[in-house]
Design a protein around this motif. Structure first.
Motif, short mmCIF file in Angstrom:
data_model
loop_
_atom_site.label_atom_id
_atom_site.label_comp_id
_atom_site.label_asym_id
_atom_site.label_seq_id
_atom_site.Cartn_x
_atom_site.Cartn_y
_atom_site.Cartn_z
N LEU A 169 36.73 46.09 33.30
CA LEU A 169 36.12 45.32 34.39
C LEU A 169 37.05 44.21 34.88
O LEU A 169 37.11 43.92 36.08
CB LEU A 169 34.79 44.73 33.93
N LYS A 170 37.77 43.61 33.95
CA LYS A 170 38.72 42.55 34.31
C LYS A 170 39.82 43.11 35.21
O LYS A 170 40.17 42.51 36.23
CB LYS A 170 39.34 41.94 33.05
N ARG A 171 40.36 44.28 34.85
CA ARG A 171 41.41 44.91 35.66
C ARG A 171 40.86 45.32 37.02
O ARG A 171 41.52 45.15 38.05
CB ARG A 171 42.00 46.11 34.94
N TYR A 172 39.65 45.86 37.05
CA TYR A 172 39.01 46.27 38.31
C TYR A 172 38.92 45.08 39.26
O TYR A 172 39.27 45.18 40.43
CB TYR A 172 37.63 46.83 38.01
N ARG A 173 38.46 43.96 38.74
CA ARG A 173 38.28 42.77 39.59
C ARG A 173 39.62 42.26 40.11
O ARG A 173 39.74 41.89 41.27
CB ARG A 173 37.57 41.68 38.80
N GLU A 174 40.65 42.25 39.24
CA GLU A 174 41.96 41.76 39.65
C GLU A 174 42.56 42.65 40.74
O GLU A 174 43.11 42.15 41.73
CB GLU A 174 42.90 41.71 38.43
N ILE A 175 42.48 43.96 40.56
CA ILE A 175 43.02 44.89 41.56
C ILE A 175 42.29 44.74 42.88
O ILE A 175 42.90 44.73 43.96
CB ILE A 175 42.94 46.34 41.05
N TYR A 176 40.96 44.59 42.80
CA TYR A 176 40.18 44.47 44.04
C TYR A 176 40.55 43.19 44.80
O TYR A 176 40.74 43.20 46.02
CB TYR A 176 38.69 44.49 43.73
N GLN A 177 40.67 42.11 44.08
CA GLN A 177 40.98 40.84 44.74
C GLN A 177 42.36 40.84 45.37
O GLN A 177 42.59 40.19 46.38
CB GLN A 177 40.87 39.69 43.74
N GLU A 178 43.30 41.58 44.77
CA GLU A 178 44.68 41.58 45.28
C GLU A 178 44.91 42.63 46.37
O GLU A 178 45.96 42.60 47.03
CB GLU A 178 45.67 41.82 44.13
N ASN A 179 43.97 43.56 46.57
CA ASN A 179 44.24 44.66 47.49
C ASN A 179 43.15 44.91 48.53
O ASN A 179 43.38 45.66 49.49
CB ASN A 179 44.46 45.95 46.72
N TYR A 180 41.97 44.32 48.37
CA TYR A 180 40.86 44.61 49.26
C TYR A 180 40.22 43.32 49.76
O TYR A 180 40.37 42.26 49.16
CB TYR A 180 39.78 45.45 48.56
#
Length: 382
Positions: A160-171
């Motif tokens: 979940l931590k990785r999901y949130r980080e990727i989303y914030q940096e790309n979407y």
């Protein structure tokens, strides 16, 4: 109605609701079929595990091997939930042969049961079942389930931590309800599982009344949580949208971009300043942020900066997540509209859609973050 009967009724209700939700997930139309199937499998395993509370004792004595096998299925519940979380987070997730490793505890348990239980005569099985709380096999099995809960809870929250980080940096305009739902369900379930560890400790304390009441409380919680799942599924059948797990975070790109040569670093600094200036000018003049589904890849194509460079530029050099970077421009435009007396007839809902948001809660949260005021309060103060 005595406590045992009440416990059986609560358990039966939980099983029924779980099976009802499983049926719903199999029939509802969705793009992410794998996630729904994994959650269905989780619910089925959960239901199989939970029927042990109200299953008829005579039936158990006539089908001991089936009962022992039912015990072993509980070792599949948490691994399947972990895979479900990954499948919701990342659209490119596919089940592979390597994921069979998650079934090792289940396989080992059945190997032990085959050696120690499955081929015993009926009298020996009855003795084992009647004294199961004292048997070393059950001690080891319960310990293994406890270790599963610890390791998979850590693993799930890291996903979940990785999901949130990727989303914030790309979407931008991420469906925050997705992350909130996944975080909520994970938190609630693992709290429940950690409570179950504490409850199982009571099994070996010879305090039968406390053990029964602990089971009653657990079943009430299980029923409440299962009903919550059903309400969520019915109200938000299209709740989930994943992201590409292959997207890199800025911190993963940076080591490959660094050079030791001072001259190169100087030229890179000039290039970075020029790129930041170009980016800010493009955002102000072309207003790409008005697209509610804007991604870093799309902005990269528009501004003709490689997506890797753009990710490092925003997330590292400008010290902002792409999500916050874009929303800042949306909020600035919203503030301008709210101040404009010629647009006083526009509602807050109309304004948020006009500037690129697609969620009132997301707009209000972002607006308050940048202004320390709600949109309505800001308009009234202007």
């Amino acid at each position: 109605m005595n406590i045992e009967s009440f416990l059986s009724v609560m358990s039966a209700m939980s099983v029924f609701v779980s099976l009802l939700l499983a049926f719903f997930l199999l029939t509802v139309k969705t793009e992410n079929k794998l996630a729904n199937r994994l959650f269905t499998l989780y619910l089925l395993f959960f239901a199989i595990d939970n029927i042990g509370i109200f299953i008829n004792v005579d039936f158990i004595k006539d089908h001991f091997n089936l009962e022992f096998f039912r015990w072993s299925i509980s070792s599949l519940i948490i691994p399947v939930f972990y895979l479900y979380i990954i499948s919701v987070c990342f659209t490119d997730f596919r089940l592979k042969t390597k994921h069979l490793l998650h079934a090792i505890p289940f396989i080992l348990t059945n190997l032990v049961f085959a050696l120690r239980l499955y081929f015993l005569d009926n009298a020996a099985k009855i003795h084992f079942y009647d004294h199961r709380s004292e048997m070393p096999e059950l001690y080891v099995f319960q310990f293994m389930l406890g270790m599963q809960i610890v390791f998979y809870s850590i693993g799930t929250f890291l996903v979940l931590k990785r999901y949130r980080e990727i989303y914030q940096e790309n979407y931008t305009n991420a469906k925050t309800s997705i992350f909130k739902w996944l975080f909520q369900i994970t938190t609630v379930l693992f709290i429940l599982y950690y409570l179950s560890i504490a409850k199982n400790v009571l099994r070996y304390t010879h305090t039968e009344a406390l053990w029964i009441w602990a089971n009653v409380i657990m079943q009430i919680l299980v029923l409440i949580i299962t009903c919550w799942f059903v309400l969520k599924a019915l109200n938000y059948p299209e709740l989930f949208r994943g992201i590409d797990s292959k997207l890199q975070l800025a911190r993963d790109i940076l080591p490959k971009e660094n050079e030791n040569n001072a001259a190169i670093k100087g030229s890179q600094s000039d290039l970075i300043k020029a790129q930041i200036s170009t980016l800010k000018q493009y955002m102000t003049e072309k207003e790409p942020f008005l697209d509610p589904s804007l991604t870093i890849q799309e902005l990269s194509n528009q501004i003709e900066i490689p997506v890797r460079d753009l990710s490092v530029l925003i997330n590292h050099h400008m010290k902002q997540h792409f999500f916050d970077f874009v929303n800042e421009y949306r909020i600035q435009k919203a503030m301008h509209i709210l101040k404009n007396p010629l647009k006083s007839d526009l509602t807050v809902l109309e304004i948020l859609y006009e500037v690129g948001f697609n969620s009132k809660s997301s707009f209000n949260t972002s607006f308050k973050k940048y202004t320390n005021q709600t949109p309505t309060a800001y308009r009234n103060a202007s």
